[in-house]
Design a protein around this motif. Structure first.
Motif, mmCIF file in Angstrom:
data_model
loop_
_atom_site.group_PDB
_atom_site.id
_atom_site.type_symbol
_atom_site.label_atom_id
_atom_site.label_comp_id
_atom_site.label_asym_id
_atom_site.label_seq_id
_atom_site.Cartn_x
_atom_site.Cartn_y
_atom_site.Cartn_z
ATOM 1 N N ASP A 19 0.915 -1.673 0.416
ATOM 2 C CA ASP A 19 0.185 0.117 -0.135
ATOM 3 C C ASP A 19 1.081 1.417 -0.609
ATOM 4 N N GLU A 20 1.943 1.149 -0.083
ATOM 5 C CA GLU A 20 3.342 2.497 0.054
ATOM 6 C C GLU A 20 2.839 3.254 -0.996
ATOM 7 N N GLY A 21 3.307 2.793 -2.536
ATOM 8 C CA GLY A 21 2.827 3.510 -3.493
ATOM 9 C C GLY A 21 3.496 2.575 -4.252
ATOM 10 N N PRO A 22 4.879 2.197 -4.483
ATOM 11 C CA PRO A 22 5.714 2.276 -5.567
ATOM 12 C C PRO A 22 4.596 0.724 -6.708
ATOM 13 N N SER B 67 20.449 -5.300 -18.647
ATOM 14 C CA SER B 67 19.506 -5.395 -19.561
ATOM 15 C C SER B 67 18.630 -4.494 -19.462
ATOM 16 N N TYR B 68 18.183 -4.676 -18.398
ATOM 17 C CA TYR B 68 16.735 -3.971 -17.983
ATOM 18 C C TYR B 68 16.720 -3.626 -16.204
ATOM 19 N N PRO B 69 16.902 -1.775 -16.633
ATOM 20 C CA PRO B 69 17.284 -1.178 -15.507
ATOM 21 C C PRO B 69 16.341 -1.370 -14.485
ATOM 22 N N LEU B 70 15.982 -1.417 -13.194
ATOM 23 C CA LEU B 70 15.080 -1.013 -12.253
ATOM 24 C C LEU B 70 15.065 0.220 -12.159
ATOM 25 N N THR B 71 14.365 1.112 -11.483
ATOM 26 C CA THR B 71 14.047 2.311 -10.634
ATOM 27 C C THR B 71 14.745 1.679 -9.514
ATOM 28 N N ARG B 72 14.821 2.432 -8.620
ATOM 29 C CA ARG B 72 14.875 2.103 -6.429
ATOM 30 C C ARG B 72 13.440 1.823 -6.359
ATOM 31 N N ASP B 73 12.661 2.240 -6.858
ATOM 32 C CA ASP B 73 10.947 2.082 -6.146
ATOM 33 C C ASP B 73 10.380 0.264 -7.000
ATOM 34 N N GLN B 74 11.141 0.494 -8.233
ATOM 35 C CA GLN B 74 10.758 -0.977 -8.467
ATOM 36 C C GLN B 74 11.803 -2.078 -7.507
ATOM 37 N N TYR B 75 12.511 -2.226 -7.333
ATOM 38 C CA TYR B 75 13.532 -2.490 -6.474
ATOM 39 C C TYR B 75 12.823 -3.270 -5.339
ATOM 40 N N SER B 76 12.340 -1.796 -4.388
ATOM 41 C CA SER B 76 11.759 -2.215 -3.272
ATOM 42 C C SER B 76 10.276 -2.684 -3.352
ATOM 43 N N VAL B 77 9.783 -3.271 -4.787
ATOM 44 C CA VAL B 77 8.664 -3.845 -4.490
ATOM 45 C C VAL B 77 9.193 -5.383 -4.805
ATOM 46 N N LEU B 78 10.969 -5.997 -5.288
ATOM 47 C CA LEU B 78 10.899 -6.966 -5.498
ATOM 48 C C LEU B 78 11.488 -7.350 -4.085
ATOM 49 N N TRP B 79 11.670 -6.322 -3.464
ATOM 50 C CA TRP B 79 11.982 -6.634 -1.658
ATOM 51 C C TRP B 79 11.219 -7.282 -1.013
ATOM 52 N N ILE C 90 21.978 -2.390 -1.040
ATOM 53 C CA ILE C 90 22.142 -3.700 -1.879
ATOM 54 C C ILE C 90 21.882 -2.753 -3.219
ATOM 55 N N THR C 91 20.671 -2.094 -3.536
ATOM 56 C CA THR C 91 20.008 -1.163 -4.570
ATOM 57 C C THR C 91 21.633 -0.779 -4.808
ATOM 58 N N GLU C 92 22.462 0.278 -3.619
ATOM 59 C CA GLU C 92 23.110 0.778 -4.777
ATOM 60 C C GLU C 92 24.498 0.076 -4.736
ATOM 61 N N ALA C 93 24.181 -0.689 -4.435
ATOM 62 C CA ALA C 93 26.002 -1.889 -5.326
ATOM 63 C C ALA C 93 24.981 -2.133 -6.802
ATOM 64 N N ILE C 94 24.114 -2.641 -6.444
ATOM 65 C CA ILE C 94 23.345 -3.008 -7.346
ATOM 66 C C ILE C 94 24.038 -2.035 -8.890
#
Length: 355
Positions: A195-198, A275-287, A340-344
């Protein structure tokens, strides 16, 4: 014997619809509602697949398969009938025919192969954009359904907890109950994060892109050709976020390793992000999806519904111990999203700087 003859005659009628001279036909596999045959033709070996699904659903998948071929994704060519159809329908099942591709086996324990698979996944998700299925297709979507899925799994886990409490001396129940509350809490936290937005923002983007995911990104669909991953078939697709494929593949790999290897995960996601860059918000959804205890729910579900009839109690307990080890070792990873997102992303920038 009559049934075998009917099946043989039916196959002949199906294969006659294709522009090939057909020779021998050998059954390769028949399970899970899918049957495949190896077909010798004047233009090489082909694979005929029969799937127990509505033809309109197969049209959705086969159309995507053909679209990926046209976009240059390394996937086996799908063959059209003499009339130009990409699949054949027959009441509650459908057929597709494609090339038989020979290659080397790909395994989850080979790090270089797996990095290439994640690179492939990025290219696959990028190529999925803009696919317009035939009007007659029966599409499938899980967009906007994660809340429902998470709630259902949590309710089932709570039900299994109550059931396990009635068997307090059973070894599987003892181990399950030791971790049930922790997994329920993680699952509830993941549900709140939706429910947080991303999550909603990515859904809107995915609908605009007309993109899809494969649902079960597994090495069973791949072979290695010229040291690169090659997809042997497109098993299924659905409209959903790319992170679903990543979550399933990462969980599957780490379960085989029996530990959550954060450094390896960073390498894999760097390959994908290249190959397919994700945004930091998108990585938060994966997490969030990785936080939800999908693996824990799955093994408990299998045990209490006796889905693995060939498994004894010892194998169920071993499987549960393995998943607990993965989920425990994943804990620190889940708490380091920003780092970790920064490391990626730094890995990607470093590679670009060297070029």
């Amino acid at each position: 014997m009559d049934q075998e003859n009917n099946q043989e005659n039916h196959l002949k009628r199906v294969l006659q619809l294709y522009p090939f001279d057909v020779g021998e036909v050998h059954l390769l596999e028949s399970r899970s509602g899918r049957t495949t045959w190896e077909v010798s033709t004047d233009q090489g070996i082909k694979i005929l697949k029969q799937a127990h699904m509505k033809p309109r659903r197969m049209l959705f998948i086969a159309g995507a398969h053909n679209d990926l071929v046209q976009k240059g994704i390394p996937i086996t060519p799908i063959h059209k009938t003499k009339n130009g159809a990409i699949c054949i329908g027959a009441e509650d099942h459908a057929y597709v025919l494609y090339d038989h591709i020979k290659g080397n086996e790909m395994i989850y324990y080979n790090k270089e192969q797996m990095k290439k698979v994640f690179d492939f996944a990025g290219k696959f998700h990028h190529a999925s954009k803009g696919y317009v299925p035939a009007a007659e297709s029966k599409t499938r979507s899980r967009l906007n359904k994660w809340h429902k899925l998470f709630r259902w799994k949590l309710q089932e886990l709570e039900g299994h907890k109550m059931l396990a409490q009635t068997y307090p001396d059973e070894p599987f129940s003892v181990l399950f109950l030791e971790y049930a509350d922790k997994m329920l809490e993680r699952g509830r936290n993941a549900l709140k994060e939706l429910d947080e937005g991303p999550y909603e923002q990515w859904i809107k983007q995915s609908i605009e892109d007309k993109s899809y995911c494969q649902q079960d990104f597994t090495l069973a669909r791949f072979t290695e050709v010229n040291s690169e991953p090659f997809m042997k078939e497109l098993h299924s697709i659905t409209y959903d976020l790319p992170s679903r494929d990543l979550r399933i593949l990462l969980n599957k790999m780490m379960k085989k390793l029996s530990v959550w290897d954060t450094d390896f995960v960073i390498e894999l996601l760097r390959s994908y992000d290249h190959s397919y860059p994700l945004t930091r918000d998108q990585y938060s959804v994966l997490w969030t999806d990785l936080k939800f205890p999908h693996l824990f729910c799955a093994i408990v579900h299998k045990y209490f519904l006796s889905q693995k009839r060939s498994w004894g109690d010892e194998k169920y307990i071993w499987a549960l111990q393995n998943i607990i080890a993965v989920e425990d070792s994943k804990e620190q990873f889940l708490n380091e999203l920003s780092e970790i997102t920064e490391a990626i992303k730094e890995g990607e920038r470093g590679e670009k700087a060297e070029q």
